[in-house]
Write a protein that holds these residues in place. Sequence first.
Motif, mmCIF file in Angstrom:
data_model
loop_
_atom_site.group_PDB
_atom_site.id
_atom_site.type_symbol
_atom_site.label_atom_id
_atom_site.label_comp_id
_atom_site.label_asym_id
_atom_site.label_seq_id
_atom_site.Cartn_x
_atom_site.Cartn_y
_atom_site.Cartn_z
ATOM 1 N N SER A 33 1.016 -0.514 -0.071
ATOM 2 C CA SER A 33 -0.168 0.374 -0.143
ATOM 3 C C SER A 33 0.822 1.068 -0.038
ATOM 4 C CB SER A 33 -1.003 0.094 1.262
ATOM 5 O OG SER A 33 -1.568 -1.053 1.063
ATOM 6 N N LEU A 34 0.979 1.878 -1.399
ATOM 7 C CA LEU A 34 0.943 3.252 -0.983
ATOM 8 C C LEU A 34 0.095 4.866 -0.011
ATOM 9 C CD1 LEU A 34 3.309 4.719 -1.767
ATOM 10 C CD2 LEU A 34 2.551 5.158 -3.865
ATOM 11 N N TYR A 35 0.316 5.343 0.586
ATOM 12 C CA TYR A 35 -0.706 7.065 0.899
ATOM 13 C C TYR A 35 0.903 7.598 1.994
ATOM 14 C CZ TYR A 35 0.388 3.396 4.828
ATOM 15 O OH TYR A 35 1.154 3.372 6.357
ATOM 16 N N VAL A 36 -0.025 8.859 1.676
ATOM 17 C CA VAL A 36 0.451 9.459 3.014
ATOM 18 C C VAL A 36 -0.139 9.568 4.493
ATOM 19 C CG1 VAL A 36 -0.478 11.846 3.422
ATOM 20 C CG2 VAL A 36 -0.113 11.045 0.902
ATOM 21 N N GLU A 37 0.927 9.274 5.269
ATOM 22 C CA GLU A 37 0.458 9.369 6.987
ATOM 23 C C GLU A 37 1.155 11.152 7.474
ATOM 24 O OE1 GLU A 37 1.513 6.369 9.123
ATOM 25 O OE2 GLU A 37 3.114 7.255 9.628
ATOM 26 N N ARG A 38 -0.377 11.034 7.795
ATOM 27 C CA ARG A 38 -0.086 12.834 8.559
ATOM 28 C C ARG A 38 0.390 12.909 10.068
ATOM 29 N NH1 ARG A 38 -4.174 18.160 8.773
ATOM 30 N NH2 ARG A 38 -2.903 19.050 9.905
ATOM 31 N N GLU A 39 0.724 13.177 10.831
ATOM 32 C CA GLU A 39 0.834 12.796 12.234
ATOM 33 C C GLU A 39 0.589 14.421 12.694
ATOM 34 O OE1 GLU A 39 5.203 11.089 13.180
ATOM 35 O OE2 GLU A 39 4.669 9.383 12.135
#
Length: 97
Positions: A33-39
């Motif tokens: 899976s390729l995605y954007v992660e926001r913290e």
Amino acid sequence: MAFLKRELYRQVRGPEITHEDRSFLAFDTDTKSLYVEREVAHLETGIGGTVEFQTATMDIADYLTLGGQTTGHRELWRLLRALFKEDSDVTGSSRDT
């Protein structure tokens, strides 16, 4: 579970790190899976201060349509252009042979 991450954006506000917002392009090697992660982390300083930490994941297309053109958006576009430019160079040269 193995993850590959590349930082897209980081913003820190406050005299002492009181608010931090970071975005990563992430690839889960197990699920492919390729995605954007926001913290997002928020620290309230002082006696009895609290720490809040949130992590959210989103589809790349959703991230790109999310409010405005931030530094993170520009970095992701740059990475995508570089990726597809390399791919089209390889594709183009194989068509010539």
